[in-house]
Each structure stands twice: as structure tokens, then as C-alpha cells.
Design a protein around this motif. Structure first.
Motif, PDB file in Angstrom:
ATOM      1  N   THR A  41       0.813  -1.209   0.000  1.00 34.92           N
ATOM      2  CA  THR A  41       0.000   0.000   0.000  1.00 34.92           C
ATOM      3  C   THR A  41       0.845   1.256   0.000  1.00 34.92           C
ATOM      4  O   THR A  41       0.398   2.297  -0.437  1.00 34.92           O
ATOM      5  N   ALA A  42       2.078   1.198   0.487  1.00 36.86           N
ATOM      6  CA  ALA A  42       2.938   2.371   0.486  1.00 36.86           C
ATOM      7  C   ALA A  42       4.355   1.954   0.134  1.00 36.86           C
ATOM      8  O   ALA A  42       4.922   1.071   0.751  1.00 36.86           O
ATOM      9  N   GLU A 120       0.581   7.422   1.365  1.00 44.95           N
ATOM     10  CA  GLU A 120      -0.580   6.675   1.831  1.00 44.95           C
ATOM     11  C   GLU A 120      -1.432   6.192   0.667  1.00 44.95           C
ATOM     12  O   GLU A 120      -2.094   5.147   0.752  1.00 44.95           O
ATOM     13  N   LEU A 121      -1.415   6.928  -0.430  1.00 46.02           N
ATOM     14  CA  LEU A 121      -2.138   6.503  -1.629  1.00 46.02           C
ATOM     15  C   LEU A 121      -1.530   5.244  -2.239  1.00 46.02           C
ATOM     16  O   LEU A 121      -2.208   4.494  -2.947  1.00 46.02           O
ATOM     17  N   LEU A 417      -7.472  13.237  -6.394  1.00 45.12           N
ATOM     18  CA  LEU A 417      -7.375  12.132  -5.444  1.00 45.12           C
ATOM     19  C   LEU A 417      -7.417  12.657  -4.010  1.00 45.12           C
ATOM     20  O   LEU A 417      -8.033  12.059  -3.129  1.00 45.12           O
ATOM     21  N   LEU A 418      -6.738  13.790  -3.804  1.00 44.20           N
ATOM     22  CA  LEU A 418      -6.675  14.412  -2.482  1.00 44.20           C
ATOM     23  C   LEU A 418      -7.104  15.861  -2.588  1.00 44.20           C
ATOM     24  O   LEU A 418      -6.622  16.595  -3.465  1.00 44.20           O
ATOM     25  N   ARG A 419      -8.006  16.277  -1.710  1.00 48.76           N
ATOM     26  CA  ARG A 419      -8.463  17.671  -1.685  1.00 48.76           C
ATOM     27  C   ARG A 419      -8.218  18.246  -0.288  1.00 48.76           C
ATOM     28  O   ARG A 419      -8.355  17.545   0.719  1.00 48.76           O
ATOM     29  N   TYR A 420      -7.874  19.510  -0.266  1.00 54.26           N
ATOM     30  CA  TYR A 420      -7.558  20.167   1.004  1.00 54.26           C
ATOM     31  C   TYR A 420      -8.343  21.468   1.112  1.00 54.26           C
ATOM     32  O   TYR A 420      -8.431  22.237   0.141  1.00 54.26           O
ATOM     33  N   MET A 444      -4.475  -0.660  -7.053  1.00 55.17           N
ATOM     34  CA  MET A 444      -3.233  -0.547  -6.305  1.00 55.17           C
ATOM     35  C   MET A 444      -2.802  -1.858  -5.647  1.00 55.17           C
ATOM     36  O   MET A 444      -1.637  -2.006  -5.262  1.00 55.17           O
ATOM     37  N   THR A 445      -3.710  -2.805  -5.482  1.00 52.93           N
ATOM     38  CA  THR A 445      -3.365  -4.038  -4.767  1.00 52.93           C
ATOM     39  C   THR A 445      -3.424  -5.285  -5.634  1.00 52.93           C
ATOM     40  O   THR A 445      -3.132  -6.380  -5.154  1.00 52.93           O
ATOM     41  N   ALA A 446      -3.798  -5.145  -6.900  1.00 44.11           N
ATOM     42  CA  ALA A 446      -3.859  -6.308  -7.785  1.00 44.11           C
ATOM     43  C   ALA A 446      -2.467  -6.894  -7.982  1.00 44.11           C
ATOM     44  O   ALA A 446      -1.457  -6.182  -7.882  1.00 44.11           O
TER      45      ALA A 446
END
Length: 638
Positions: A41-42, A120-121, A417-420, A444-446
Motif C-alpha cells: 500500500t505504500a 498513503e495513496l 485524489l486528495l483535496r484540502y 493498487m493491490t492487484a
């Protein structure tokens, strides 16, 4: 990037031109059997060793281990102004986000926090867009643009870009520089950024690339140069792939790649995107998205043979023949999101993935889908289904990819993907409430190929359609070996193994023997039959340009359609002398299992077998005959 939906009320063809929009495009596939493991994952910063290079369809690190580009686009430095309204009013910028010509989010979040969120993505690489205007801007960015990163106050956009690159690479990310626009105006319609040379000369564009590549050459985690984004039609004309004029994207990319690799950094991956759009988007007129299809018959050969990556973009609201426009300027062609799963997969293969899936061709290379994406606020069934289907495809084909975009403002760009928000609080795909998270997690995990990738034979095309293609640095160092003629020479480490009858196309390889050439600079330019031994007439009645004993062909030249010379070099060891004549003046003559593919499309061609080398070229100048290559002398390697 997603294009602006223009809504001005125009008429006639002008409206169609102005409403031309673009949608990013394409991806990679896996022909070889491969060990597959579940992705972490990271990524860990020190699990890969730069620089990167390629082996067949895979990108590998310095240790020869597969490095899959699991990337996202951190945009902003390419510009955000939409071209209407005031450039100082946020309302005039894409999604109301004024990037001030630097990567988005630096006003809201400190760099260490941003990088931690990127990890983290699960991504390991960043496509970092920039504009040519950004390179030359001298005014510092306003303090408000870097509120959360006060150490960047007083810096120019390029200096902020420097700091972002250093932060990313220092934290273990690979960075691919992307020349997205000429000006700091949001892409990608009729906006003045349609081509690499819309507002500047091709030379100026290449100069800027040399400048950028040199600037980061000491940072080994800056791994790639993505030459230009979404090359497309302007109001007056289309880009093309190989016509040799000022709109020839094939030639411009070849030029920039050559200069980057020889003048700046020989270790950079060179990323060449297919053509994003040609034609007028009006029902009944020719139009469409060529993507990488032209590479099937005309591919790039670089001086560094393991540095080429092709790329394409795909968005659901565009299609193979749909520009992405809505309302005025929209055609009745299906969008990608209108296609069935099988139809979408066929389109992906036809427009991009064939490059990676068809191994052992002159065009075989990794394919990076450097843009795809969708909004968190998407409610349509078609759009959501498309996103699930395309991420399934990327997962199943173990593809390299880059999501668009990575960072945005909460309440403004829900594609991110990420918003702030203004206080730095994070929202987006890491939240359980984001519908995209299921597809993202699958991608991401395949299972993915990891570990060492075996070296594979190289096959590369030579083309002298509009000039020389001398891809050997050793041959260049020796000077012009046939002044006035059109010359082609294989990259260092490869040998010439095939020719087309017209003489403007050739095929190079290292199959079966690797680099055959002896050390040193020795080479022989052959213009007559002095090296044909007595009793060794292998093409009776034809002029034969034969290499000296223990020499082999690496290049050739021609004047018009007539063969001019052969370029031979000595071998590092003894070569076989048993040979055969391969005629190709009246039909194709290639081994049944020949690698390389159709390297001279529409022409008769001849090719030596994998266990042979080419030692001579035969041609004739008799009346009524074509004076191009007619036969090759192919001899066994050992």
C-alpha cells in the motif's frame, strides 16, 4: 487533463474548431509470463535504484528489477487560467483554483504532510507538469501561494518547482518532468498550447528541454522527460506523424529526445505521447484520436535504445472519434464510457496497448497511461462503469498509469485524489465515502510483476524518409561518412539485419549475439566491390557492397533511390563465413518467425535470420530497375 467545455455560441467550422477538446489517453500490457505479487500500500523510499530503463514492455531499475509506474499528476505549474476573465481572479482559473504557476496545495499544506499523504495513496512516482512560460518567469510567486510553506516565499515559480522536485525525490518518489503547455494557460482545447511549437520554435522548445534535463541531471530520482502533452489540432491544421513538416510530432520528439540524451542526461526515460486529436469534430468530416496507432508503421529509435516509453490518455467523456465536447461541436460518435467492456478493451488495445502487448516488434516499448481520471461527484452510471472497467484493465494487464489530478481544493475540483480545504484538512479517495476508492484499491493491490526482468532482444527501425537517422554515437564521432547522402546507422550495440527495397527503411537488432562490435573507433565505408573475394559472387549481375572479412553492417546510405554506401565495423570475435543471398526486390523475404515486425510498411523487404548477421548489400542500376537495395548477404553468426 480534462478539457474545458467551451460554451460560446459560434457558427460554422470556426465553432467546430473552437469546441475541439481533448481527452487524455493510453496504457501498457504484459506479454511475458511473470511472477506476480500483491502490491504494497505504500512504497519504501529505498526499494528501487535509479536510473530507470526498459526491457521490452517493462520499465526496470538499475538492478534490472521491474519498476511499475504507479503515478499521479501533481498539476499547477503548467498554469490554471482558463483564458477568459481576469487572470488575477480565481473565478477565471480552472475549478476556481489559481495555482500561481506552481504545484497546487502549497498554500494549504506543508510539503512533508503532502508527501506523507502521497505515500498513503500507494503511488511511487509523480508526473510533474510545467510550462515553458514557467521556466522563464522572473517574478516571485505571491506569499499567499505558499502560505503553508513559508520557506518558499520570494521564490520564482521555477525555484518553487525545484523545491518540490527535491522534496519528492528526497522522499523516495520518482519524478517525471512533463512539458504540459507553452503558456501558463489551462489545457487542452484551442488554447495556444496545441503543439510544442504553437507559440515558439521547435528549436526553442528543445532548448528548454535541454535546460530542464541539465537542471535535474544530478538528481537520479528525476527519471523521465515527458516531452509534450496532448498534441492536437489547432484552428488551421493537424499535427502529423512523419510528414517532415513543421507539424511533424514524430520528428520533433525524435529531435528533442536526441538532444536530451546527448546534451543533458543520457539516463532519462523519454516519454512520447501519441497524437491526441486530428480533424474537425463535425459529423461527416474526418476526425479522431490517433493516439499511438502511427507507431505501428513508424516508431522512434533513440541513441539510447532502452530509454523509450510511449504514453496515451483516456477519459470516459471522450472517445476514439469523440472530442469530448458537449452541445455545440459535439458529434454523434460514442464516448469511451458509451462502449461495452469488451469494446472499451478492444479500443485500448488498438489505440495504445498493442505497443506493449506485441513483443519483439520495432515499436515494442512500455506504455504509460499518463492521464486518466473521474470526479468524486460523478453520479452517472456510464461514467462510473467506465472507471471500474478501465481500472480493471490496468490491473489485469499490470499497466503503468498516472491518475489526473493528484491535489485539488476542497469544494473546487472533485476529480482530485486528495483535496484540502483552506485550513489544510484532507478529503478525497482515502475517505471511505469516496465511491472511487473501491476501484482505486483494486488497481493498487492487484497482483503485479516484481523482481528481475530478463533482458530481451532489441528491434529498432531506421527511417530516412526526410533526412539522416544516424543513431550510433560512435559513428557520429567519426564524422560524416558519406557527405550529401541520406544516412542511417543502428544505435551502438545493434547490427543492421533488414532493409526495405526503396532504401529508406532498415531494421536493427542485437538478437542472438548482443553487441558484436569490437572496441575502438574503426569503421569502413564501402562504396565498391573491393571486399568481394574472388569466386564469391553472391549476387550475379548486381553491384555488391560487402564488408571486409570479420566485419558486419551497421548502416547504409542512399542518394535518392540509389544505394550509395554501406557502413561496416569489425567484430569483437570471429564471425561465421557460411552465407546465403536474401533477395527482396520482387517480394518480401523474411524468416517465418522473424522478429521486428513490418519495419518497411508497404515496401518489399529482406531480413537475415536471428542467427545471422548482414555482411553486404546488393543493388542494380540497370535501365528499368529500381536502384534501391535488392539483396542482403546474410551469414551465420558463428
Amino acid at each position: 487533463m480534462p478539457t474545458i467545455r467551451l460554451v460560446q455560441h459560434l457558427t460554422g467550422v470556426a465553432a467546430a474548431f473552437l469546441l475541439l477538446t481533448s481527452a487524455p489517453a493510453a496504457v501498457t500490457a504484459a506479454p511475458q509470463p511473470s511472477p506476480r505479487t500483491t502490491a504494497a500500500t505504500a512504497p519504501v523510499a529505498d526499494t528501487w535504484q535509479p536510473p530507470l530503463s526498459t526491457r521490452g514492455r517493462y520499465i526496470v531499475d538499475a538492478a534490472g528489477r521491474r519498476f511499475r509506474l504507479r503515478s499521479a499528476n501533481w498539476d499547477g505549474a503548467q498554469g490554471s487560467w482558463t483564458g477568459s476573465g481576469s487572470s488575477t481572479d480565481p473565478a477565471g482559473h480552472h475549478a476556481g483554483q489559481d495555482s500561481h504557476g506552481i504545484p497546487l496545495g502549497l498554500d494549504r499544506v506543508a510539503l512533508p504532510k503532502l508527501l506523507a499523504d502521497f505515500h498513503e495513496l500507494g503511488i511511487n512516482s509523480i508526473r510533474l507538469p510545467f510550462s515553458n512560460e514557467m521556466i522563464h518567469a522572473t517574478a516571485p510567486v505571491p506569499d499567499t501561494a505558499v502560505t503553508a510553506n513559508p520557506q518558499l516565499r520570494g521564490k520564482t515559480p521555477l525555484q518553487v518547482y525545484d523545491a518540490v522536485v527535491a522534496a519528492l525525490t528526497g522522499d523516495g518518489f520518482a519524478v517525471i518532468l512533463n512539458n504540459h503547455t507553452n503558456t501558463t494557460r489551462w489545457c487542452c482545447g484551442i488554447d495556444g498550447n496545441e503543439r510544442w511549437n504553437t507559440r515558439q520554435s521547435t528549436r526553442q522548445w528543445a532548448d528548454d528541454w535541454v535546460f530542464m534535463a541539465r537542471r535535474y541531471a544530478s538528481d537520479p530520482r528525476v527519471v523521465g522527460a515527458d516531452l509534450y502533452n496532448e498534441v492536437r489540432r489547432d484552428v488551421m491544421d493537424d499535427p502529423n506523424w512523419g510528414l517532415g513538416d513543421d507539424h511533424d510530432w514524430y520528428a520533433a520528439a525524435q529531435l528533442a529526445a536526441d538532444r536530451i540524451l546527448t546534451e543533458a542526461d543520457p539516463h532519462l526515460l523519454i516519454v512520447i505521447e501519441g497524437i491526441n486529436w486530428t480533424g474537425v469534430p463535425v459529423d461527416g468530416l474526418p476526425h479522431g484520436r490517433p493516439a499511438l496507432t502511427p507507431a505501428r508503421t513508424l516508431s522512434h529509435t533513440l541513441v539510447a535504445t532502452h530509454q523509450l516509453v510511449y504514453s496515451a490518455h483516456f477519459y470516459g467523456y471522450t472517445g476514439p472519434h469523440h472530442s469530448g465536447a458537449t452541445g455545440m461541436g459535439e458529434t454523434h460518435d460514442p464516448r469511451y464510457q458509451d462502449l461495452t467492456r469488451d469494446q472499451l478493451y478492444q479500443a485500448l488495445t488498438d489505440e495504445a496497448f498493442f505497443v506493449a502487448e506485441e513483443g519483439g516488434r520495432h515499436f515494442t516499448a512500455p506504455v504509460w497511461i499518463s492521464e486518466f481520471g473521474i470526479g468524486a461527484g460523478e453520479t452517472g452510471t456510464a461514467g462510473r462503469t467506465w472507471f471500474g472497467n478501465i481500472t480493471d484493465y490496468f490491473a489485469d494487464h499490470d499497466s503503468d498509469f498516472a491518475y489526473w489530478p493528484l491535489v485539488g481544493w476542497e469544494g473546487h475540483d472533485d476529480w482530485s485524489l486528495l483535496r484540502y480545504d483552506s485550513a489544510g484538512h484532507r478529503y478525497g479517495i482515502l475517505d471511505g465515502s469516496d465511491w472511487r476508492s473501491t476501484a482505486w484499491h483494486h488497481l493498487m493491490t492487484a497482483p503485479t510483476r516484481t523482481g528481475p526482468v530478463a533482458e530481451v532482444p532489441s528491434w529498432h527501425m531506421l527511417a530516412t524518409d526526410h533526412g539522416d537517422q544516424v543513431q550510433s554515437l560512435r559513428a557520429r564521432a567519426a564524422g560524416d561518412w558519406d557527405p550529401g547522402a541520406s544516412k542511417a546507422v543502428c544505435p551502438d550495440g545493434l547490427r543492421l539485419t533488414g532493409l526495405g527495397h526503396r532504401g529508406d527503411r532498415g531494421l536493427c537488432t542485437d538478437v542472438g549475439a548482443g553487441d558484436l562490435r569490437a572496441a575502438g573507433s574503426a569503421q569502413t565505408v564501402v562504396t565498391d566491390e573491393r571486399h568481394v573475394p574472388q569466386g564469391g559472387d553472391w549476387a550475379s549481375g548486381y553491384t555488391k557492397l560487402q564488408c571486409p572479412a570479420d566485419g558486419f553492417l551497421i548502416g547504409y546510405s542512399h542518394r535518392g533511390g540509389r544505394v550509395s554506401a554501406a557502413l561496416c565495423v569489425p567484430a569483437r570475435g570471429r564471425l561465421g563465413v557460411t552465407g546465403r543471398t536474401v533477395w527482396f526486390d520482387r517480394s518480401d523475404n523474411r524468416p517465418a518467425d522473424a522478429g521486428g515486425g513490418d519495419f518497411a510498411y508497404g515496401d518489399y523487404k529482406g531480413q537475415c535470420a536471428d542467427d545471422e548477421y548482414a555482411a553486404g548489400i546488393a543493388f542494380t542500376t540497370r535501365l528499368g530497375s529500381t536502384a534501391g537495395p535488392a539483396a542482403l548477404l546474410c551469414r551465420t553468426l558463428s
